[in-house]
Design an enzyme around this catalytic site. Structure first.
Site, PDB file in Angstrom:
ATOM      1  N   ILE A  95       0.849  -1.156   0.087  1.00 33.53           N
ATOM      2  CA  ILE A  95      -0.249   0.160  -0.049  1.00 33.53           C
ATOM      3  C   ILE A  95       0.973   1.159   0.062  1.00 33.53           C
ATOM      4  CG2 ILE A  95      -0.045  -0.063   2.348  1.00 33.53           C
ATOM      5  CD1 ILE A  95      -2.800   1.409   2.410  1.00 33.53           C
ATOM      6  N   SER A  96       0.779   2.183  -0.929  1.00 39.16           N
ATOM      7  CA  SER A  96       1.409   3.268  -1.216  1.00 39.16           C
ATOM      8  C   SER A  96       1.713   4.022   0.263  1.00 39.16           C
ATOM      9  CB  SER A  96       1.159   4.154  -2.255  1.00 39.16           C
ATOM     10  OG  SER A  96       1.340   3.255  -3.563  1.00 39.16           O
ATOM     11  N   GLN A  97       2.630   4.770   0.291  1.00 39.97           N
ATOM     12  CA  GLN A  97       2.553   5.881   1.702  1.00 39.97           C
ATOM     13  C   GLN A  97       1.664   6.996   1.220  1.00 39.97           C
ATOM     14  OE1 GLN A  97       6.760   7.415  -0.008  1.00 39.97           O
ATOM     15  NE2 GLN A  97       6.296   8.515   1.964  1.00 39.97           N
TER      16      GLN A  97
END
Length: 225
Positions: A71-73
């Site tokens: 999950i992207s920052q």
């Protein structure tokens, strides 16, 4: 994988106070769109990760979601959403390539009429489709597909947001942009510097590219067609 109790409000390290601290951090890092920041503050990111990692959900870090994906920052999610919205045209139809956890789709969907999001890994697709439905999203269309080919049957798109990095920009995605549409995409080889780019389509298939900051994404894997 996901917490089906849907504790949207959260508590402790998933509380609104923790989310507000994250928003303050993103603002200090240069995110300017207050509507995007508001959405980040309201969406329960802890539901998009494994329950064991929920206490880290509001750190500004990428987190594993299984199957070699992350999950992207939050900064990257906010940045890509902000860049998609920096246009004079309404975002009627948008494509996301790489659904993953569904968090980017959840942040972007309130700003668009129809959001199509494609994922090639079946377990992620199934989990995310159910989670987004449970959270009440009705304008997100999830599809099990190799997104590097785009979604020609629904093109053209006012924006395409890609959440994995190809070594070169796929020509087929450019072709599926509407005139004035924007492709927001990280580009570069794994292990080297990747750059976030915004490519805008103009009449007669003229494209203008603007390069933003260095980023790090998982690779965009293209299945044989």
């Amino acid at each position: 994988m996901y917490n089906r109790n849907l504790d949207i409000q959260g508590s402790g390290m998933t509380s609104q106070r923790t989310r507000d601290r994250l928003v303050q951090l993103l603002r200090s890092k240069g995110i300017e769109d207050e509507a995007v920041l508001h959405m980040i503050s309201k969406i329960p990111r802890h539901l998009f990760v494994d329950e064991a990692l929920s206490i880290r959900a509001y750190e500004n870090n990428a987190l594993p979601i299984g199957y070699g994906q992350t999950i992207s920052q939050p900064y990257i999610v906010a940045r890509m959403t902000e860049l998609a919205l920096k246009t004079e045209r309404p975002l009627t139809k948008v494509l996301e390539v790489g659904t993953g956890s569904g968090y980017q789709a959840a942040v972007l969907a309130p700003f668009v009429k129809e959001l199509y999001t494609v994922e090639r890994i079946k377990p992620l697709y199934e989990n995310t489709k159910q989670l987004l439905r449970d959270l009440g999203y009705r304008n997100i269309r999830t599809l099990l597909s190799d997104g590097s080919w785009g979604l020609a049957k629904e093109a053209p798109f006012d924006a395409i947001v890609v959440t994995a990095a190809p070594e070169q920009v796929p020509e087929v995605l450019l072709e599926q942009l509407a005139e004035g549409g924007r492709l927001i995409i990280p580009v570069g080889q794994q292990g080297t510097q990747q750059l976030l780019q915004v490519i805008t389509r103009y009449p007669e298939q003229h494209y203008e590219t603007v390069t933003y900051e260095p980023v790090q994404f998982v690779p965009l894997i293209r299945d044989k067609n």
